[in-house]
Design a protein around this motif. Structure first.
Motif, PDB file in Angstrom:
ATOM      1  N   PRO A 128       0.810  -1.225   0.000  1.00 43.98           N
ATOM      2  CA  PRO A 128       0.000   0.000   0.000  1.00 43.98           C
ATOM      3  C   PRO A 128       0.838   1.267   0.000  1.00 43.98           C
ATOM      4  O   PRO A 128       0.344   2.335  -0.394  1.00 43.98           O
ATOM      5  CB  PRO A 128      -0.832  -0.127   1.280  1.00 43.98           C
ATOM      6  N   GLY A 131       1.307   2.345  -3.819  1.00 43.08           N
ATOM      7  CA  GLY A 131       0.206   2.941  -4.564  1.00 43.08           C
ATOM      8  C   GLY A 131      -0.095   2.165  -5.827  1.00 43.08           C
ATOM      9  O   GLY A 131       0.694   1.332  -6.286  1.00 43.08           O
ATOM     10  N   ARG A 132      -1.250   2.457  -6.419  1.00 42.10           N
ATOM     11  CA  ARG A 132      -1.729   1.682  -7.562  1.00 42.10           C
ATOM     12  C   ARG A 132      -1.351   2.290  -8.907  1.00 42.10           C
ATOM     13  O   ARG A 132      -1.584   1.670  -9.943  1.00 42.10           O
ATOM     14  CB  ARG A 132      -3.254   1.564  -7.509  1.00 42.10           C
ATOM     15  N   TRP A 161      -3.226  -0.907   9.847  1.00 43.71           N
ATOM     16  CA  TRP A 161      -3.682  -1.202   8.484  1.00 43.71           C
ATOM     17  C   TRP A 161      -4.838  -2.186   8.506  1.00 43.71           C
ATOM     18  O   TRP A 161      -5.829  -2.020   7.805  1.00 43.71           O
ATOM     19  CB  TRP A 161      -2.516  -1.742   7.658  1.00 43.71           C
ATOM     20  N   ALA A 361     -11.871  -0.031   2.222  1.00 43.22           N
ATOM     21  CA  ALA A 361     -10.772   0.815   1.762  1.00 43.22           C
ATOM     22  C   ALA A 361      -9.446   0.066   1.746  1.00 43.22           C
ATOM     23  O   ALA A 361      -8.630   0.242   0.836  1.00 43.22           O
ATOM     24  CB  ALA A 361     -10.674   2.061   2.647  1.00 43.22           C
ATOM     25  N   ARG A 362      -9.194  -0.761   2.753  1.00 45.26           N
ATOM     26  CA  ARG A 362      -7.916  -1.476   2.800  1.00 45.26           C
ATOM     27  C   ARG A 362      -7.778  -2.416   1.618  1.00 45.26           C
ATOM     28  O   ARG A 362      -6.765  -2.422   0.917  1.00 45.26           O
ATOM     29  CB  ARG A 362      -7.790  -2.242   4.127  1.00 45.26           C
ATOM     30  N   ASP A 364      -9.401  -2.368  -1.186  1.00 48.59           N
ATOM     31  CA  ASP A 364      -9.408  -1.631  -2.453  1.00 48.59           C
ATOM     32  C   ASP A 364      -8.040  -1.039  -2.768  1.00 48.59           C
ATOM     33  O   ASP A 364      -7.672  -0.885  -3.934  1.00 48.59           O
ATOM     34  CB  ASP A 364     -10.461  -0.526  -2.397  1.00 48.59           C
ATOM     35  N   SER A 365      -7.263  -0.739  -1.732  1.00 51.94           N
ATOM     36  CA  SER A 365      -5.958  -0.118  -1.965  1.00 51.94           C
ATOM     37  C   SER A 365      -4.898  -1.100  -2.444  1.00 51.94           C
ATOM     38  O   SER A 365      -3.870  -0.686  -2.975  1.00 51.94           O
ATOM     39  CB  SER A 365      -5.466   0.565  -0.680  1.00 51.94           C
TER      40      SER A 365
END
Length: 414
Positions: A128, A131-132, A161, A361-362, A364-365
């Motif tokens: 994480p 980043g994506r 996290w 959110a976790r 998805d990241s």
């Protein structure tokens, strides 16, 4: 009545042991669900009263129901438990989570929430901190990934996290418990697990008792119960290690099954009368071989537009440039076409909730843009990402087959 699920086990055991379970966030098992499950499984009486006797939850890493049934002749204690479970809810079986792998499943057990809520969506994920937004010229590399077992390298704080509270964090002692009672729950397993990244993410909140030998763990469990601890979690990882190194059909795996069976007989002999034991597993296993190994670097059509690879060889997570949805859909279509019957399911991140639960959110990241669940005993490996040892591993898991997804749920009473 739905089939039992791994996410129910620890919560049901806690309330069945007389502990109060507070409600958690959305996506986690509720106190009412835990009580209903405990009653259905015979851990609470018809009047919803908890039985005062303690409960031991035994988690056997890598022991799928299919493997246990095929090798039950070597496990007389567990064979008897299987026979007793035939008329119980689920018939002695439960489902684990997707993917069927330890980091995801132990957190599902420990929190009562599915991987989509916890973010523990595989053996490893895209870090994480990275980043994506990976450019198109990025080459897959092991350093891109965060291992959710070891949490080594540039890792976030596992407590922050993975912030879904664990069952251990949500329980409290009964109102009439003695003021000097030891903690309401303990965990038992190898000493190195105390404070480890996976423990902090999945099972934090209980005092850990270290026992590196399987044979030493029943005694620790019995001692804890006699001191007044209502809930004991006992971990057995030896079968999983043997399966990964030698395959689950090997004599090495069978030796560990026989050790487990003897340890469970010893556990029942040593715990106080009335103690309930629930035995389950995080996943099963299949054996693979070089003939069923797909090297991603040898398939240009599969490698195209894949800038990172995580997950595990049975449940690959692929990342496309800038996480572009159109690129992900194109990659998914190519993988379906090229692999054909060698895959059970290929989906995009947008389609993943049906498998791993509603995505928070976790998850998805870090979740792959494309997810690939392999059929039969096929694996996908990438030597740029996977170590030589991981590539050569004969025993594997992570996918959606019954051999990996169906785990035992066995009960016994001392």
């Amino acid at each position: 009545m739905s089939a039992p699920h791994l996410r129910q086990v620890l919560a049901a055991a806690a309330v069945g042991a007389g502990l109060t379970l507070r409600d958690g966030p959305a996506g986690a098992i509720t106190a009412a669900e835990a009580r209903a499950t405990a009653a259905e499984w015979g851990l609470r009486g018809a009047d919803d009263a908890a039985d005062p006797d303690g409960v031991v939850v035994v988690l056997v890493d890598g022991l799928g129901l299919c493997q246990l049934q095929e090798r039950r002749g070597h496990a007389p204690t567990l064979r008897a438990w299987l026979a007793d479970a035939a008329s119980a809810p689920g018939g002695g079986s439960a489902h684990t989570c997707v993917p069927s792998t330890t980091a995801a499943a132990l957190t599902t057990l420990g929190t009562g929430a599915l991987p989509g809520a916890t973010g523990m969506v595989g053996y490893c994920v895209l870090n994480p901190r990275l980043g994506r937004d990976l450019p198109a010229d990025t080459t897959p590399d092991a350093t891109q990934n965060l291992c959710l077992i070891t949490w080594e390298g540039r890792a976030p704080d596992p407590r922050r996290w993975q912030d879904v509270p664990t069952i251990f964090e949500r329980i409290s002692s009964p109102p009439d418990a003695a003021a000097d009672q030891t903690p309401p729950a303990v965990t038992i397993g190898p000493a190195r697990f105390a404070g480890s990244g996976l423990t902090e993410a999945a099972l934090r909140g209980a005092h850990h008792l270290g026992a590196d030998r399987m044979e030493d763990r029943p005694g620790l469990a019995a001692d804890a119960l006699r001191r007044g601890v209502p809930l004991v979690y006992l971990y057995v990882g030896e079968l999983d290690h043997a399966g990964h190194r030698h395959g689950w059909r090997s004599k090495h795996w069978l030796e560990q099954l026989e050790r487990l069976d003897a340890a469970m007989a010893e556990l029942l002999r040593r715990v106080p009368a009335g103690t309930r034991v629930l035995l389950t597993a995080d996943h099963g296993m299949v054996d693979t071989d070089p003939a069923h190994r797909i090297d991603l670097t040898e398939y240009p059509e599969l490698a195209r537009d894949v800038v990172a690879v995580a997950g595990e060889p049975r449940f690959s997570q692929l990342y496309v440039p800038h996480s572009d949805p159109e690129a992900a859909a194109a990659v998914a279509a190519r993988w379906r076409e090229v692999l054909g019957e060698r895959v059970l399911w290929v989906g995009t991140r947008a389609q993943a909730a049906a498998r791993i639960g509603p995505i928070g959110a976790r998850a998805d990241s870090v979740l792959g843009d494309v997810l690939v669940a392999m059929a039969d005993n096929w694996v996908v490996v990438d030597p740029r990402v996977h170590s030589a040892g991981a590539i050569a591993m004969p025993g594997v898991h992570g996918s959606l087959t019954d051999a990996e997804m169906t785990v035992p749920l066995l009960a016994a009473r001392a």
